[in-house]
Scaffold this active site. Sequence first.
Site, PDB file in Angstrom:
ATOM      1  N   HIS A 145       0.845  -1.192   0.000  1.00  0.00           N
ATOM      2  CA  HIS A 145       0.000   0.000   0.000  1.00  0.00           C
ATOM      3  C   HIS A 145       0.883   1.246   0.000  1.00  0.00           C
ATOM      4  O   HIS A 145       2.069   1.178   0.341  1.00  0.00           O
ATOM      5  CB  HIS A 145      -0.891   0.035   1.251  1.00  0.00           C
ATOM      6  CG  HIS A 145      -0.100   0.134   2.516  1.00  0.00           C
ATOM      7  ND1 HIS A 145       0.549  -0.939   3.077  1.00  0.00           N
ATOM      8  CD2 HIS A 145       0.190   1.194   3.324  1.00  0.00           C
ATOM      9  CE1 HIS A 145       1.196  -0.559   4.157  1.00  0.00           C
ATOM     10  NE2 HIS A 145       1.000   0.741   4.335  1.00  0.00           N
ATOM     11  N   ASP A 204       0.618   5.035   1.978  1.00  0.00           N
ATOM     12  CA  ASP A 204      -0.066   5.398   3.220  1.00  0.00           C
ATOM     13  C   ASP A 204      -1.310   6.267   2.967  1.00  0.00           C
ATOM     14  O   ASP A 204      -1.239   7.291   2.284  1.00  0.00           O
ATOM     15  CB  ASP A 204       0.896   6.115   4.171  1.00  0.00           C
ATOM     16  CG  ASP A 204       1.911   5.146   4.782  1.00  0.00           C
ATOM     17  OD1 ASP A 204       1.597   3.952   4.900  1.00  0.00           O
ATOM     18  OD2 ASP A 204       3.014   5.604   5.138  1.00  0.00           O
TER      19      ASP A 204
HETATM   20 FE   LIG Z   1       2.300   1.982   5.585  1.00  0.00          FE
END
Ligand SMILES: [Fe+2]
Length: 329
Positions: A130, A132
């Site tokens: 991912h 953030d």
């Molecule tokens: Fe992260």
Amino acid sequence: MNMPLPHAPLQRLDEQLQAAQAATPHVSVAPQSAHIGALIAGVDLGRPLSATEIHTLRSALLRWKVVFFRDQHLSHSQHEAFSRQFGELTVGHPVFGHVEGHPALYSIAKHRQANRYGNEPERRPWTGWHADVTAAHNPPAASILRGVTIPPYGGDTQWTNLAAAYQALSAPLQAFLQSLRGEHRFSPPQGANATAEYLALVQQNTLVSEHPLVTVHPETGEQVLYISPGFLKTITGLHTRESRVLLEFLWEHAVRSDFTVRFQWAPGSIAFWDNRSTAHVAPQDIFALEFDRQLYRSTLVGAVPVGADGRASTAISGNPVLAAHGAAY
Ligand SMILES: [Fe+2]
């Protein structure tokens, strides 16, 4: 696979970094792989940096996407002060809160709230990757992670360069992706048996945003494959199966080892990454080990992303990620 050739923005970033380094000969910048990661030495992050040092660190960050430092044993306050030299800090985490007394720091402990899905982990290679908080309308521009308690082995972090991943795609696919946008949502993985406490936290600020699949980096001008596997759920306008199959291809492509770097932490290590052009993952091997692991993260306030077609991202639900002093949560 054809590997990306050097493109114009990258050459400019190389020149900018070389010029910056000429003014700070005491600071070394050692690349860690072909496409991403550089180890910086010769600078003490516990004291205020000079303008030329800040310029070198910023130039290295833009060129190499994640920069690493060793033996920087900062206090929480020093961590915040170091971060503030590069931009406004967000609140620790828009859903899971912050370290008491330090509104801009988020505690990343081995058994933190965000890990309490209560489900079996998925086994596909992009699980956990991912960038953030991309479910927010304005995801953080950068993240600064500090290692405090580190296991003797295991618990590394990996990053991938999403501009290099985009460059490696064929021109027809690049053109198609530029026409697409996707919905990023902060929610437990599908089918997860989330705990009630986790759901309550997520539901009090449900973050959902639509971002372009190809963004233009606001500082480097690079085009970025803006996919954040942990948050991007669907591609707008495609049939369900089209969306799922295309996303699975893009995720698999984006996290190919060619585009990645892996960092082994030690107490006092710091990783500072550009959250607009990378994704990262913490391999789950830490949970097979008895060792504890404690890191602290600050994030810099980011702008609303803009696509290669000039269209900005749109907010669907939730609050923007504000500076820590102005945050309402
Ligand atoms: Fe992260």
